[in-house]
Design a protein around this motif. Structure first.
Motif, PDB file in Angstrom:
ATOM      1  N   PHE A 182      47.248 -43.036 104.408  1.00 40.31           N
ATOM      2  CA  PHE A 182      46.394 -42.414 105.421  1.00 40.31           C
ATOM      3  C   PHE A 182      46.764 -42.834 106.837  1.00 40.31           C
ATOM      4  CE2 PHE A 182      44.055 -46.288 104.499  1.00 40.31           C
ATOM      5  CZ  PHE A 182      43.519 -46.652 105.724  1.00 40.31           C
ATOM      6  N   THR A 183      47.928 -43.476 107.002  1.00 41.94           N
ATOM      7  CA  THR A 183      48.385 -43.894 108.326  1.00 41.94           C
ATOM      8  C   THR A 183      48.560 -42.699 109.253  1.00 41.94           C
ATOM      9  OG1 THR A 183      49.534 -45.775 107.346  1.00 41.94           O
ATOM     10  CG2 THR A 183      50.198 -45.135 109.568  1.00 41.94           C
ATOM     11  N   ASP A 184      49.170 -41.638 108.755  1.00 41.99           N
ATOM     12  CA  ASP A 184      49.364 -40.454 109.586  1.00 41.99           C
ATOM     13  C   ASP A 184      48.035 -39.782 109.921  1.00 41.99           C
ATOM     14  OD1 ASP A 184      49.195 -39.788 106.853  1.00 41.99           O
ATOM     15  OD2 ASP A 184      50.222 -37.876 107.165  1.00 41.99           O
ATOM     16  N   ASP A 185      47.115 -39.769 108.951  1.00 44.40           N
ATOM     17  CA  ASP A 185      45.788 -39.201 109.194  1.00 44.40           C
ATOM     18  C   ASP A 185      45.082 -39.972 110.308  1.00 44.40           C
ATOM     19  OD1 ASP A 185      46.114 -37.421 106.991  1.00 44.40           O
ATOM     20  OD2 ASP A 185      45.427 -38.976 105.621  1.00 44.40           O
ATOM     21  N   LEU A 186      45.109 -41.272 110.202  1.00 47.39           N
ATOM     22  CA  LEU A 186      44.468 -42.121 111.211  1.00 47.39           C
ATOM     23  C   LEU A 186      45.111 -41.920 112.583  1.00 47.39           C
ATOM     24  CD1 LEU A 186      42.502 -44.394 112.004  1.00 47.39           C
ATOM     25  CD2 LEU A 186      44.300 -46.011 111.371  1.00 47.39           C
ATOM     26  N   ALA A 187      46.437 -41.913 112.624  1.00 46.43           N
ATOM     27  CA  ALA A 187      47.135 -41.738 113.904  1.00 46.43           C
ATOM     28  C   ALA A 187      46.762 -40.412 114.549  1.00 46.43           C
ATOM     29  CB  ALA A 187      48.649 -41.825 113.695  1.00 46.43           C
ATOM     30  N   LEU A 188      46.702 -39.368 113.758  1.00 50.13           N
ATOM     31  CA  LEU A 188      46.381 -38.044 114.288  1.00 50.13           C
ATOM     32  C   LEU A 188      44.928 -37.960 114.742  1.00 50.13           C
ATOM     33  CD1 LEU A 188      47.805 -35.365 114.760  1.00 50.13           C
ATOM     34  CD2 LEU A 188      47.107 -34.674 112.475  1.00 50.13           C
ATOM     35  N   VAL A 189      44.020 -38.511 113.964  1.00 46.48           N
ATOM     36  CA  VAL A 189      42.600 -38.512 114.340  1.00 46.48           C
ATOM     37  C   VAL A 189      42.396 -39.288 115.636  1.00 46.48           C
ATOM     38  CG1 VAL A 189      40.326 -39.396 113.668  1.00 46.48           C
ATOM     39  CG2 VAL A 189      41.676 -38.102 112.025  1.00 46.48           C
ATOM     40  N   LEU A 190      43.016 -40.455 115.748  1.00 52.45           N
ATOM     41  CA  LEU A 190      42.887 -41.252 116.976  1.00 52.45           C
ATOM     42  C   LEU A 190      43.511 -40.544 118.168  1.00 52.45           C
ATOM     43  CD1 LEU A 190      43.613 -44.850 115.649  1.00 52.45           C
ATOM     44  CD2 LEU A 190      41.398 -43.821 116.188  1.00 52.45           C
ATOM     45  N   TRP A 191      44.644 -39.914 117.970  1.00 53.96           N
ATOM     46  CA  TRP A 191      45.316 -39.193 119.043  1.00 53.96           C
ATOM     47  C   TRP A 191      44.424 -38.062 119.568  1.00 53.96           C
ATOM     48  CZ3 TRP A 191      47.486 -34.093 118.597  1.00 53.96           C
ATOM     49  CH2 TRP A 191      48.210 -33.693 119.724  1.00 53.96           C
ATOM     50  N   VAL A 192      43.855 -37.284 118.658  1.00 51.72           N
ATOM     51  CA  VAL A 192      42.974 -36.194 119.096  1.00 51.72           C
ATOM     52  C   VAL A 192      41.711 -36.767 119.719  1.00 51.72           C
ATOM     53  CG1 VAL A 192      41.512 -34.287 118.307  1.00 51.72           C
ATOM     54  CG2 VAL A 192      43.878 -34.437 117.573  1.00 51.72           C
ATOM     55  N   GLY A 193      41.160 -37.818 119.125  1.00 51.24           N
ATOM     56  CA  GLY A 193      39.975 -38.452 119.706  1.00 51.24           C
ATOM     57  C   GLY A 193      40.205 -38.886 121.142  1.00 51.24           C
ATOM     58  N   LYS A 194      41.363 -39.474 121.404  1.00 49.29           N
ATOM     59  CA  LYS A 194      41.685 -39.900 122.766  1.00 49.29           C
ATOM     60  C   LYS A 194      41.941 -38.697 123.671  1.00 49.29           C
ATOM     61  CE  LYS A 194      43.559 -44.417 121.634  1.00 49.29           C
ATOM     62  NZ  LYS A 194      44.748 -45.289 121.643  1.00 49.29           N
ATOM     63  N   SER A 195      42.577 -37.660 123.144  1.00 49.45           N
ATOM     64  CA  SER A 195      42.913 -36.509 123.984  1.00 49.45           C
ATOM     65  C   SER A 195      41.690 -35.669 124.349  1.00 49.45           C
ATOM     66  CB  SER A 195      43.977 -35.633 123.314  1.00 49.45           C
ATOM     67  OG  SER A 195      43.437 -34.880 122.252  1.00 49.45           O
ATOM     68  N   ILE A 196      40.618 -35.793 123.584  1.00 51.17           N
ATOM     69  CA  ILE A 196      39.394 -35.037 123.895  1.00 51.17           C
ATOM     70  C   ILE A 196      38.241 -35.981 124.235  1.00 51.17           C
ATOM     71  CG2 ILE A 196      40.102 -33.041 122.514  1.00 51.17           C
ATOM     72  CD1 ILE A 196      37.977 -33.996 120.427  1.00 51.17           C
ATOM     73  N   LYS A 197      38.574 -37.156 124.707  1.00 49.66           N
ATOM     74  CA  LYS A 197      37.544 -38.171 124.995  1.00 49.66           C
ATOM     75  C   LYS A 197      36.438 -37.630 125.888  1.00 49.66           C
ATOM     76  CE  LYS A 197      36.786 -42.857 126.703  1.00 49.66           C
ATOM     77  NZ  LYS A 197      35.388 -42.645 126.563  1.00 49.66           N
ATOM     78  N   HIS A 198      36.806 -36.878 126.924  1.00 47.05           N
ATOM     79  CA  HIS A 198      35.796 -36.335 127.830  1.00 47.05           C
ATOM     80  C   HIS A 198      34.808 -35.434 127.069  1.00 47.05           C
ATOM     81  CE1 HIS A 198      33.919 -34.766 131.414  1.00 47.05           C
ATOM     82  NE2 HIS A 198      34.174 -33.537 130.988  1.00 47.05           N
ATOM     83  N   GLU A 199      35.328 -34.554 126.223  1.00 50.14           N
ATOM     84  CA  GLU A 199      34.468 -33.664 125.442  1.00 50.14           C
ATOM     85  C   GLU A 199      33.588 -34.451 124.472  1.00 50.14           C
ATOM     86  OE1 GLU A 199      37.735 -33.017 125.926  1.00 50.14           O
ATOM     87  OE2 GLU A 199      37.975 -30.897 126.423  1.00 50.14           O
ATOM     88  N   LEU A 200      34.156 -35.505 123.869  1.00 48.09           N
ATOM     89  CA  LEU A 200      33.373 -36.338 122.951  1.00 48.09           C
ATOM     90  C   LEU A 200      32.240 -37.043 123.688  1.00 48.09           C
ATOM     91  CD1 LEU A 200      36.185 -37.941 120.763  1.00 48.09           C
ATOM     92  CD2 LEU A 200      34.610 -36.119 120.098  1.00 48.09           C
ATOM     93  N   ASP A 201      32.553 -37.582 124.872  1.00 43.39           N
ATOM     94  CA  ASP A 201      31.520 -38.254 125.670  1.00 43.39           C
ATOM     95  C   ASP A 201      30.410 -37.283 126.061  1.00 43.39           C
ATOM     96  OD1 ASP A 201      32.992 -40.587 125.476  1.00 43.39           O
ATOM     97  OD2 ASP A 201      33.813 -40.452 127.520  1.00 43.39           O
ATOM     98  N   GLU A 202      30.792 -36.086 126.478  1.00 41.79           N
ATOM     99  CA  GLU A 202      29.795 -35.069 126.848  1.00 41.79           C
ATOM    100  C   GLU A 202      28.935 -34.688 125.645  1.00 41.79           C
ATOM    101  OE1 GLU A 202      28.891 -33.468 129.777  1.00 41.79           O
ATOM    102  OE2 GLU A 202      30.058 -35.117 130.624  1.00 41.79           O
ATOM    103  N   PHE A 203      29.561 -34.526 124.502  1.00 44.37           N
ATOM    104  CA  PHE A 203      28.809 -34.186 123.294  1.00 44.37           C
ATOM    105  C   PHE A 203      27.829 -35.297 122.924  1.00 44.37           C
ATOM    106  CE2 PHE A 203      28.279 -34.336 118.663  1.00 44.37           C
ATOM    107  CZ  PHE A 203      27.597 -33.151 118.475  1.00 44.37           C
ATOM    108  N   GLU A 204      28.303 -36.543 122.968  1.00 46.86           N
ATOM    109  CA  GLU A 204      27.435 -37.661 122.606  1.00 46.86           C
ATOM    110  C   GLU A 204      26.237 -37.750 123.552  1.00 46.86           C
ATOM    111  OE1 GLU A 204      30.535 -40.764 122.308  1.00 46.86           O
ATOM    112  OE2 GLU A 204      29.781 -41.059 120.262  1.00 46.86           O
ATOM    113  N   LYS A 205      26.430 -37.459 124.843  1.00 49.51           N
ATOM    114  CA  LYS A 205      25.307 -37.449 125.795  1.00 49.51           C
ATOM    115  C   LYS A 205      24.317 -36.352 125.439  1.00 49.51           C
ATOM    116  CE  LYS A 205      28.029 -38.428 129.709  1.00 49.51           C
ATOM    117  NZ  LYS A 205      28.416 -38.022 131.049  1.00 49.51           N
TER     118      LYS A 205
END
Length: 141
Positions: free
Chosen positions: A114-137
């Motif tokens: 699951f190394t590739d899965d984790l790397a990809l999930v983290l990469w997308v999480g970082k690339s959409i951080k602004h959207e994630l922060d807005e959603f969490e608010k």
């Protein structure tokens, strides 16, 4: 180029991720219920991983998959409309990739599967951080 960036580049350019992108775009255009099915499959897989391991990386993977799933559910239910289509496609593609046992590093390989899965999930999480922060608010997740 760092090892992580190189791994991400190789995953994103792989036929496995390309197939996940095609599926994501198709589901987005034609099958809103399919969005909920991919959420269901992702949550099942991440809960199975979490049950097998208490590693910090698994908890981090769990956090992002849960957050991505909440965003998709809120979008489908009409509770959250600020989500750009390109962001949603990225998230859905990553979830399709995540649930697929056949990807860049096959999930059947113990520990590293699951190394590739984790790397990809983290990469997308970082690339959409602004959207994630807005959603969490907005959603108080």
């Amino acid at each position: 180029m760092s090892k992580q960036a190189n791994l991400i580049d190789r995953i994103v350019s792989s036929p496995f991720f390309e197939k996940a992108m095609v599926k994501a775009e198709s589901v987005m255009a034609n099958d809103k219920m399919g969005l909920l099915r991919i959420v269901q499959h992702s949550l099942k897989k991440v809960s199975e991983l979490a049950a097998q391991s208490n590693l910090t990386v698994v908890r981090l993977l769990n956090h992002y998959v849960l957050l991505f799933s909440e965003m998709i559910k809120a979008y489908v239910q009409g509770r959250y409309k600020k989500l750009p289509a390109v962001t949603l496609v990225k998230i859905v593609a990553v979830l399709f990739y995540f649930v697929s046992p056949f990807d860049f590093i096959p999930d059947v390989l113990p520990l590293i599967g699951f190394t590739d899965d984790l790397a990809l999930v983290l990469w997308v999480g970082k690339s959409i951080k602004h959207e994630l922060d807005e959603f969490e608010k907005h959603a108080n997740v």
